[in-house]
Motif scaffolding. Structure first.
Motif, PDB file in Angstrom:
ATOM      1  N   PRO A 358       0.799  -1.234   0.000  1.00 58.31           N
ATOM      2  CA  PRO A 358       0.000   0.000   0.000  1.00 58.31           C
ATOM      3  C   PRO A 358       0.830   1.283   0.000  1.00 58.31           C
ATOM      4  O   PRO A 358       0.405   2.284  -0.592  1.00 58.31           O
ATOM      5  N   GLU A 359       1.983   1.284   0.644  1.00 59.47           N
ATOM      6  CA  GLU A 359       2.748   2.537   0.732  1.00 59.47           C
ATOM      7  C   GLU A 359       3.317   2.998  -0.610  1.00 59.47           C
ATOM      8  O   GLU A 359       3.744   4.141  -0.740  1.00 59.47           O
ATOM      9  N   ARG A 360       3.321   2.114  -1.625  1.00 59.19           N
ATOM     10  CA  ARG A 360       3.801   2.511  -2.948  1.00 59.19           C
ATOM     11  C   ARG A 360       2.643   2.820  -3.900  1.00 59.19           C
ATOM     12  O   ARG A 360       2.879   3.055  -5.095  1.00 59.19           O
ATOM     13  N   ALA A 361       1.426   2.873  -3.403  1.00 60.84           N
ATOM     14  CA  ALA A 361       0.258   3.055  -4.276  1.00 60.84           C
ATOM     15  C   ALA A 361       0.312   4.394  -5.001  1.00 60.84           C
ATOM     16  O   ALA A 361       0.820   5.395  -4.486  1.00 60.84           O
ATOM     17  N   SER A 362      -0.218   4.387  -6.203  1.00 61.14           N
ATOM     18  CA  SER A 362      -0.373   5.624  -6.982  1.00 61.14           C
ATOM     19  C   SER A 362      -1.834   5.806  -7.329  1.00 61.14           C
ATOM     20  O   SER A 362      -2.519   4.846  -7.703  1.00 61.14           O
ATOM     21  N   ALA A 363      -2.322   7.034  -7.190  1.00 57.75           N
ATOM     22  CA  ALA A 363      -3.671   7.337  -7.674  1.00 57.75           C
ATOM     23  C   ALA A 363      -3.692   7.273  -9.198  1.00 57.75           C
ATOM     24  O   ALA A 363      -2.655   7.363  -9.867  1.00 57.75           O
ATOM     25  N   GLY A 364      -4.878   7.126  -9.746  1.00 55.03           N
ATOM     26  CA  GLY A 364      -5.016   6.977 -11.185  1.00 55.03           C
ATOM     27  C   GLY A 364      -4.778   8.265 -11.948  1.00 55.03           C
ATOM     28  O   GLY A 364      -5.053   9.365 -11.469  1.00 55.03           O
ATOM     29  N   TRP A 365      -4.240   8.118 -13.139  1.00 54.90           N
ATOM     30  CA  TRP A 365      -4.085   9.238 -14.072  1.00 54.90           C
ATOM     31  C   TRP A 365      -5.380   9.382 -14.873  1.00 54.90           C
ATOM     32  O   TRP A 365      -6.079   8.403 -15.137  1.00 54.90           O
ATOM     33  N   SER A 366      -5.679  10.586 -15.278  1.00 49.69           N
ATOM     34  CA  SER A 366      -6.878  10.783 -16.086  1.00 49.69           C
ATOM     35  C   SER A 366      -6.609  10.405 -17.541  1.00 49.69           C
ATOM     36  O   SER A 366      -5.463  10.314 -17.981  1.00 49.69           O
ATOM     37  N   LYS A 367      -7.685  10.195 -18.272  1.00 47.00           N
ATOM     38  CA  LYS A 367      -7.586   9.721 -19.653  1.00 47.00           C
ATOM     39  C   LYS A 367      -7.766  10.886 -20.624  1.00 47.00           C
ATOM     40  O   LYS A 367      -8.514  11.814 -20.370  1.00 47.00           O
ATOM     41  N   ALA A 368      -7.074  10.804 -21.721  1.00 47.17           N
ATOM     42  CA  ALA A 368      -6.986  11.925 -22.650  1.00 47.17           C
ATOM     43  C   ALA A 368      -8.295  12.181 -23.388  1.00 47.17           C
ATOM     44  O   ALA A 368      -9.141  11.302 -23.521  1.00 47.17           O
TER      45      ALA A 368
END
Length: 579
Positions: A358-368
């Motif tokens: 969990p400590e390396r989690a990244s939130a999602g990037w938005s889509k183009a």
């Protein structure tokens, strides 16, 4: 001497030399290519493979291009076994027969010889501005089979024994709407691999032609050991995740990319069983593209100094069920796959990895929400303009906010936003706006990127190939208590005053008018109510967060002057029960 006993300092120097050669090839391409897609935006990637087809450096360009590069080189070795000679240069693009990602990505591969021995391949995979097909700019969202998408190239010898095959060259120039640009770009690709081959030859001669493979195997083994230490940080077990696919480019669907990640005994299995069947539209993925997306998801989840070669993933088994979105059968169309569904593959795998660490989690990037605009110049020539300056946003991670205007997830920032002044000289366009949006970034302790409000006036009639996956509902996701960013939108206001909302996908022709894209926001990381109030104040003063959102989402009260935090009210807001 085995790779395990090689001098580690020398091994590090060899890897750095190989990576530097990849960068040198990229510099040659940037400075000599004719199309802005290369000279401005770097939509190409240079990589090096050893003589067996295994990637030993993928340090230049865009990760989605290079992670599956070994498939292309191994296709050359398969199709031309025993017939690869010095001064040959190979060309390919087909995702079904030649190890390609999708048709617009052409691979130039030059075998490297020292004496009579094949020692490596110097390669450049570059997204061509136009390769024919049903829509200018190659993104034919009306495609329902690969034959609608442009010219298909098996593994071909474009240059044989140092001599260009002129008949094949003429065939390539006939199958593009931009032959002048295509001619210059292809020559730039060939030149970049020549420089790469010369540098590789020099390195092999220094190492000794009979020992070079030992060093190449050594850098692969080192990468394998490094990545196994990353695997060992993951909690052993079985982790499952999904990312939705809500359309097939023609109508809504209830689709998904499903992944099961099994971590056991210093290895991992990445299994896409449960993924939706292939679709009508052009978002189906090839084996090379899906493999590249998996490698990218894994590498980007851990430290950025991981070696960039195929050895890093020797401990990873990838299962791609045939007939699904991640391994489509002929003749499914594929042009959009390097962006979508590669984005969804990465999101799904990030979600699974986040459960194991969990400590390396990244939130999602938005889509183009990019479109491709194509039309005629005043001199009668044709142009193809990629609307990249309206880029989407990145997601937040522990310790860092998401980038506001970073572009496609599958580039990790490697696709450079074009210079608008240069574009105004090249195309019949005037840019009116490129500014950050407000209250669109996913709230979090480290918020997502905001996306942008992008507006350009097009002076002439043009075809618009819409590819707006990020339009509509939020396309990012939050983690650890963070929330998704806002969705995007694309509109056209024509010169006659007519206002149109663009579809997610479609090819339409319109007269002069103004194209406007509101790109979506990235996801946030962590509880927004724990964000540093000073950071919230900065965002308010920068116009990225409104004072109302600061109070509602972050529980930070901004003073009446708008220049400071009201500490007393903020403390009261943050001590109140959660709403």
């Amino acid at each position: 001497m085995s790779p395990a006993t090689l001098d580690p300092v020398t091994l590090a120097l060899v890897q750095n030399r190989l990576d530097h050669i990849s960068h040198q090839m990229g510099w040659v391409m940037t400075r000599t290519a004719r199309s802005p897609i290369f000279s401005q935006s770097h939509d190409f990637s240079c990589f090096i493979a050893q003589s067996t087809g295994t990637l030993i450096s993928q340090a230049d360009g865009i990760p989605i291009h290079t992670g599956g590069g070994g498939f292309a080189v191994r296709a050359i070795l398969r199709d031309f076994k025993g017939a690869i000679e010095p001064e040959d240069v190979f060309l390919l693009n087909d995702p079904y027969t030649a190890g390609g990602n999708h048709l617009p990505d052409w691979v130039i591969a030059r075998p490297v010889f020292v004496g009579a021995k094949l020692v490596a391949f110097a390669c450049n995979r570059a997204h061509q501005a136009d390769i024919g097909g049903g829509a200018a700019g190659t993104y034919n969202s009306a495609a329902t089979e690969i034959f609608h998408e442009g010219i298909r190239l098996p593994v071909l010898k474009l240059i044989e024994g140092g001599k260009v095959r002129e008949d094949l060259w003429r065939l390539l120039m006939l199958n593009t709407r931009l032959p002048e640009a295509q001619d210059g770009d292809l020559r730039a690709m060939i030149g970049s691999t020549r420089i790469g081959a010369e540098r590789i030859q020099a390195l092999v001669e220094e190492l000794g032609v009979d020992r070079a493979d030992e060093f190449f195997e050594g850098v692969l083994d080192h990468a394998d050991r490094r990545f196994r230490t990353c695997i060992d940080r993951l909690a052993p077990g079985v982790w499952r995740a999904e990312e939705p696919v809500d359309n097939d480019c023609f109508e809504p669907i209830d689709g998904r990319i499903a992944v099961t990640l099994t971590v056991k005994d210093h290895r991992m299995v990445v299994d896409f069983a449960g993924t939706s069947p292939q679709i009508r539209g052009f978002k189906n993925s090839s084996i090379a593209n899906s493999t590249s997306a998996v490698f990218m998801a894994l590498a980007s989840f851990f430290e950025p100094d991981l070696p960039k070669n195929e050895g890093a993933f020797h401990s990873v088994e990838i299962r791609l069920p045939e007939g699904t979105l991640v391994n489509a059968r002929m003749p499914a169309p594929m042009t959009m796959n390097t962006v979508f569904v590669a984005h969804e593959i990465i999101h799904a795998l990030w979600k699974a990895l986040a459960q194991a660490l969990p400590e390396r989690a990244s939130a999602g990037w938005s889509k183009a929400v990019h479109a491709v605009t194509a039309g005629l110049r005043d001199d009668g020539g044709r142009y193809v303009m990629y609307q990249w300056a309206g880029a989407p946003a990145g997601g937040g991670v522990e310790g860092r906010d998401g980038f506001h205007l970073i572009g496609h997830l599958i580039t990790l920032g490697g696709l450079t936003l074009p210079n608008l002044e240069t574009y105004e000289q090249l195309y019949p366009a005037r840019f009116r706006r490129q500014e950050l949006r407000c209250d669109t970034a996913g709230p979090g302790r480290f918020r997502g990127g905001a996306g942008c409000d992008y507006e350009v006036e097009m002076f002439t009639p043009a075809d618009y190939a819409f590819r707006g996956e990020g339009a509509g509902a939020p396309s990012s996701f939050g983690v650890a208590g963070g929330r998704a960013g806002m969705g995007g939108e694309v509109t056209l206001t024509l010169a006659d005053g007519k206002h149109l909302k663009a579809p997610k996908y479609g090819v339409q022709r319109h007269g002069p008018g103004t194209y406007r894209a509101l790109s979506p926001g990235g996801g946030g990381y962590g509880d927004p109510a724990t964000r540093d109030p000073a950071r919230v104040l900065r965002d308010v003063r920068d116009g990225v967060v409104s004072a109302g959102s600061a109070e509602r989402d972050y529980r930070v009260a901004i003073a009446a002057d708008g220049r400071s935090v009201d500490d007393k009210r903020t403390a009261a807001l943050r001590s109140a029960p959660s709403r």
